[in-house]
Structures are given as structure tokens and as C-alpha cells.
Scaffold this motif. Sequence first.
Motif, PDB file in Angstrom:
ATOM      1  N   LEU A  54       0.926  -0.951  -0.110  1.00  0.00           N
ATOM      2  CA  LEU A  54       0.204  -0.050  -0.107  1.00  0.00           C
ATOM      3  C   LEU A  54       0.940   1.172  -0.028  1.00  0.00           C
ATOM      4  N   SER A  55       2.146   1.096  -0.131  1.00  0.00           N
ATOM      5  CA  SER A  55       3.023   2.373  -0.127  1.00  0.00           C
ATOM      6  C   SER A  55       3.371   2.793  -1.600  1.00  0.00           C
ATOM      7  N   GLY A  56       2.445   2.518  -2.574  1.00  0.00           N
ATOM      8  CA  GLY A  56       2.791   3.256  -3.921  1.00  0.00           C
ATOM      9  C   GLY A  56       2.948   2.097  -4.999  1.00  0.00           C
ATOM     10  N   GLY A  57       2.839   0.862  -4.732  1.00  0.00           N
ATOM     11  CA  GLY A  57       3.124  -0.535  -5.962  1.00  0.00           C
ATOM     12  C   GLY A  57       1.939  -0.695  -6.734  1.00  0.00           C
ATOM     13  N   VAL A  58       1.757  -1.704  -7.392  1.00  0.00           N
ATOM     14  CA  VAL A  58       0.688  -2.261  -7.990  1.00  0.00           C
ATOM     15  C   VAL A  58      -0.575  -2.046  -7.245  1.00  0.00           C
ATOM     16  N   VAL A  59      -0.489  -2.546  -6.249  1.00  0.00           N
ATOM     17  CA  VAL A  59      -1.785  -2.853  -5.441  1.00  0.00           C
ATOM     18  C   VAL A  59      -2.640  -1.324  -4.967  1.00  0.00           C
ATOM     19  N   ALA A  60      -1.657  -0.596  -4.775  1.00  0.00           N
ATOM     20  CA  ALA A  60      -2.214   0.863  -4.314  1.00  0.00           C
ATOM     21  C   ALA A  60      -2.581   1.644  -5.393  1.00  0.00           C
ATOM     22  N   ARG A  61      -1.944   1.488  -6.561  1.00  0.00           N
ATOM     23  CA  ARG A  61      -2.513   2.020  -7.756  1.00  0.00           C
ATOM     24  C   ARG A  61      -3.857   1.413  -8.345  1.00  0.00           C
ATOM     25  N   ALA A  62      -3.772  -0.034  -8.332  1.00  0.00           N
ATOM     26  CA  ALA A  62      -5.360  -0.566  -8.324  1.00  0.00           C
ATOM     27  C   ALA A  62      -6.465  -0.172  -7.836  1.00  0.00           C
ATOM     28  N   LEU A  63      -5.899  -0.165  -6.292  1.00  0.00           N
ATOM     29  CA  LEU A  63      -7.146   0.324  -5.552  1.00  0.00           C
ATOM     30  C   LEU A  63      -7.669   1.524  -5.625  1.00  0.00           C
ATOM     31  N   LEU A  64      -6.902   2.434  -5.948  1.00  0.00           N
ATOM     32  CA  LEU A  64      -7.093   3.932  -6.486  1.00  0.00           C
ATOM     33  C   LEU A  64      -7.943   3.881  -7.602  1.00  0.00           C
ATOM     34  N   ILE A  65      -7.758   3.028  -8.575  1.00  0.00           N
ATOM     35  CA  ILE A  65      -8.350   3.152  -9.961  1.00  0.00           C
ATOM     36  C   ILE A  65      -9.541   2.251  -9.907  1.00  0.00           C
ATOM     37  N   SER A  66      -9.856   1.308  -8.740  1.00  0.00           N
ATOM     38  CA  SER A  66     -11.174   0.622  -8.537  1.00  0.00           C
ATOM     39  C   SER A  66     -12.003   1.596  -7.894  1.00  0.00           C
ATOM     40  N   ILE A  67     -11.592   2.343  -7.022  1.00  0.00           N
ATOM     41  CA  ILE A  67     -12.386   3.459  -6.393  1.00  0.00           C
ATOM     42  C   ILE A  67     -13.012   4.341  -7.084  1.00  0.00           C
ATOM     43  N   VAL A  68     -12.067   4.868  -8.153  1.00  0.00           N
ATOM     44  CA  VAL A  68     -12.748   5.920  -8.932  1.00  0.00           C
ATOM     45  C   VAL A  68     -13.561   5.216 -10.042  1.00  0.00           C
ATOM     46  N   VAL A  69     -13.276   4.042 -10.355  1.00  0.00           N
ATOM     47  CA  VAL A  69     -14.266   3.562 -11.560  1.00  0.00           C
ATOM     48  C   VAL A  69     -15.561   3.255 -10.815  1.00  0.00           C
ATOM     49  N   THR A  70     -15.457   2.617  -9.593  1.00  0.00           N
ATOM     50  CA  THR A  70     -16.594   2.268  -8.839  1.00  0.00           C
ATOM     51  C   THR A  70     -17.537   3.591  -8.223  1.00  0.00           C
ATOM     52  N   ALA A  71     -16.852   4.757  -7.767  1.00  0.00           N
ATOM     53  CA  ALA A  71     -17.709   5.808  -7.608  1.00  0.00           C
ATOM     54  C   ALA A  71     -18.229   6.651  -8.807  1.00  0.00           C
ATOM     55  N   VAL A  72     -17.349   6.792  -9.665  1.00  0.00           N
ATOM     56  CA  VAL A  72     -18.109   7.347 -11.068  1.00  0.00           C
ATOM     57  C   VAL A  72     -18.892   6.506 -11.752  1.00  0.00           C
ATOM     58  N   GLY A  73     -18.610   5.317 -11.930  1.00  0.00           N
ATOM     59  CA  GLY A  73     -19.734   4.326 -12.439  1.00  0.00           C
ATOM     60  C   GLY A  73     -21.015   4.178 -11.717  1.00  0.00           C
ATOM     61  N   THR A  74     -20.968   4.092 -10.433  1.00  0.00           N
ATOM     62  CA  THR A  74     -22.232   4.034  -9.576  1.00  0.00           C
ATOM     63  C   THR A  74     -23.221   5.051  -9.638  1.00  0.00           C
ATOM     64  N   ALA A  75     -22.414   6.372  -9.621  1.00  0.00           N
ATOM     65  CA  ALA A  75     -23.085   7.559  -9.688  1.00  0.00           C
ATOM     66  C   ALA A  75     -23.810   7.792 -11.079  1.00  0.00           C
ATOM     67  N   LEU A  76     -23.017   7.749 -12.158  1.00  0.00           N
ATOM     68  CA  LEU A  76     -23.585   7.650 -13.431  1.00  0.00           C
ATOM     69  C   LEU A  76     -24.639   6.726 -13.709  1.00  0.00           C
ATOM     70  N   SER A  77     -24.457   5.440 -13.226  1.00  0.00           N
ATOM     71  CA  SER A  77     -25.484   4.550 -13.551  1.00  0.00           C
ATOM     72  C   SER A  77     -26.729   4.654 -12.622  1.00  0.00           C
ATOM     73  N   LEU A  78     -26.609   5.021 -11.392  1.00  0.00           N
ATOM     74  CA  LEU A  78     -27.865   5.547 -10.609  1.00  0.00           C
ATOM     75  C   LEU A  78     -28.657   6.699 -11.402  1.00  0.00           C
TER      76      LEU A  78
END
Length: 315
Positions: free
Chosen positions: A89-113
Motif C-alpha cells: 500500500l505504499s505506492g506499488g501495483v496494489v495501491a494504484r489498482a485500489l485507487l483505480i477501482s475506487i474511482v471507477v466504482t464511484a463514477v460508475g455507480t453515480a452515473l448508473s444511478l
Amino acid sequence: MTVDSEITTHPPRRDAKRATARSKSLGDTAGPIEKAVKAVILTIACALVIVPFVGIVSTSLAPADQVTDAGGFVLFPREIDLTAYRSILSGGVVARALLISIVVTAVGTALSLTLTAMLAWALSRKGTVANKQMLILVLISLLFSPGLIPTYLVVRQFGLIDSLWSLIIPGLVSAFNVIVVRAFFVNLPEELTDAARIDGASEWQIFRRIALPLSKAVLAVIGLFYGVGYWNAFFNALLYLNDASKWPLQMVLRTYVVNGSEMGTAEMGQVVEAAPPQTTIQMAILVISIIPILLVYPFLQRHFAKGMLTGAVKG
């Protein structure tokens, strides 16, 4: 007349009392056995759910030597060691993927709703242009889904390959969710909308100020469905993303947990003196992928059975 009433009324009361006493006696004899069987079944079911989850969390927090000695699965850690979480969680692959998943989930859920609520409201109004035709198209899309190759060709034609929008737009609106929200809007009392029109409210104002506040319960459930769908989706990323730096968390989970690929120091955000075992890293990734849904669900759970129309119209 009193005697007749006693003759006609007392026997049924006595029969009812006897039947009640008989049922209680049968319940007393069968109760302990049934309770014991139910307790055993519930205990086994709870253990099947809780023990693996506890094992995942414990293994991710256990020291490296204990995980190695236990063969990769620890149920009770000797001490808490956060090396695996600090490493990923200090800047590697998992931290970047976690941020991408949060953005995709937040934006996608808002638009879908938003789109689902607007489409469902339009389909629920009788005066909407081509109301029946649009409803038929939604039902057809519910029954017949496009194939994999046509969907890929459409995504490529719109230039969404290697774009995060390819994780959102193809599944932006669910026909099933539209039907559910439309059924809720159809059952809204006509007195509410008629009173709003008399007061001079437009259709948009009725939708925004009356329909949406009353539909918080159903929108919370639909939003949870959309959010879980976006968070757990990995197949669109597998198809449309060639750049590994744009992978969401579920693709990382698939690569390093399901497929068993080893995560080296280059993929970790922080180089530690002794890298934690791969099992510890895999369990830590699993925990990180589960926690967001566990945190969101309790706030939406109260809306599941809550009726928002009770007392909305009063005479």
C-alpha cells in the motif's frame, strides 16, 4: 337461555384448551431435539463462513516465520505484523489498482444511478413520447444480451480500448434495475404529482424534489448492486485494457492470487529488508478487496426494508 348458551359455548372452549395443551405438549417433546439440530446446523454454517474469513485476515497479519511454519494458513497469529500491508500500500501495483477501482466504482455507480433513475421515471410517466416502444426495447435488452465480439467491436469503434471508460460505459445501465425502479415510480401516489403540478412544478422538479427523495430506499439497494458490480468486475479489464498500469484491483487479485503469480519487490511500493511470504501478500490483497464493501454495506442495509411511502399522503 343461559343454560343453552353454556351448553353451546363451553364445549368449543374446552376443545380449544385441550388442543392448545396437546400442541404445547407435542412442542415440549419435540422442541429440544429440533433446537439442538438447528443449533448444530447454524453453528456449522457460521463456521464455514467465519473460519475462512478469520483465516485470511489472520494470515495477512501473522509474522513471516509463523506463516512459513504453518504451511501458509494461520488461524491465530502470534503477533500482529503489518509488513505485508505496508509493502503493497505504499505506492506499488496494489495501491494504484485500489485507487483505480475506487474511482471507477464511484463514477460508475453515480452515473448508473442517475441514468437508471431518469430512464425509469420517463418510462413510468404515461405522457412520455414513445413510452411503450422504449419499454419494449428495455425488456428486449433484458431478454437478449449482445455477444462478446459485437460488444468488443463497439467498444473499439468508440476508441475506448485502454481507457478506464471501457470499465464503466459497457455496463452503465442495467435493464433489470430500470424495471425495478420503474415499478417503484409507477406505484407513487398520483395525488403527490398532481398537487405538485397544481403548484406549478415542472416535470423535472417533480422528479428531483418528490420522486427522488421518496425513492431513497430503492436507489440505495440499486446503488449497492451497481457498486458491487463495478468493484468486483474484472472481465472488462481483461478484454479492453492492455496497459497493466490501468488495471483495477480485481485484475491484480486475479493475477497474483488466483493465477498465483509472484509479486516481486518491483511490484511492491516499499522495498523491505525481508519480503513477506507470497501467501501473506495474497491474503492481504484479499482483505483489501473485501474491506470497502464491508464498510459501505452497513450504511445501506437499513434502507433495504424501510418503507419510504408510509404516511406520504394524508387526508
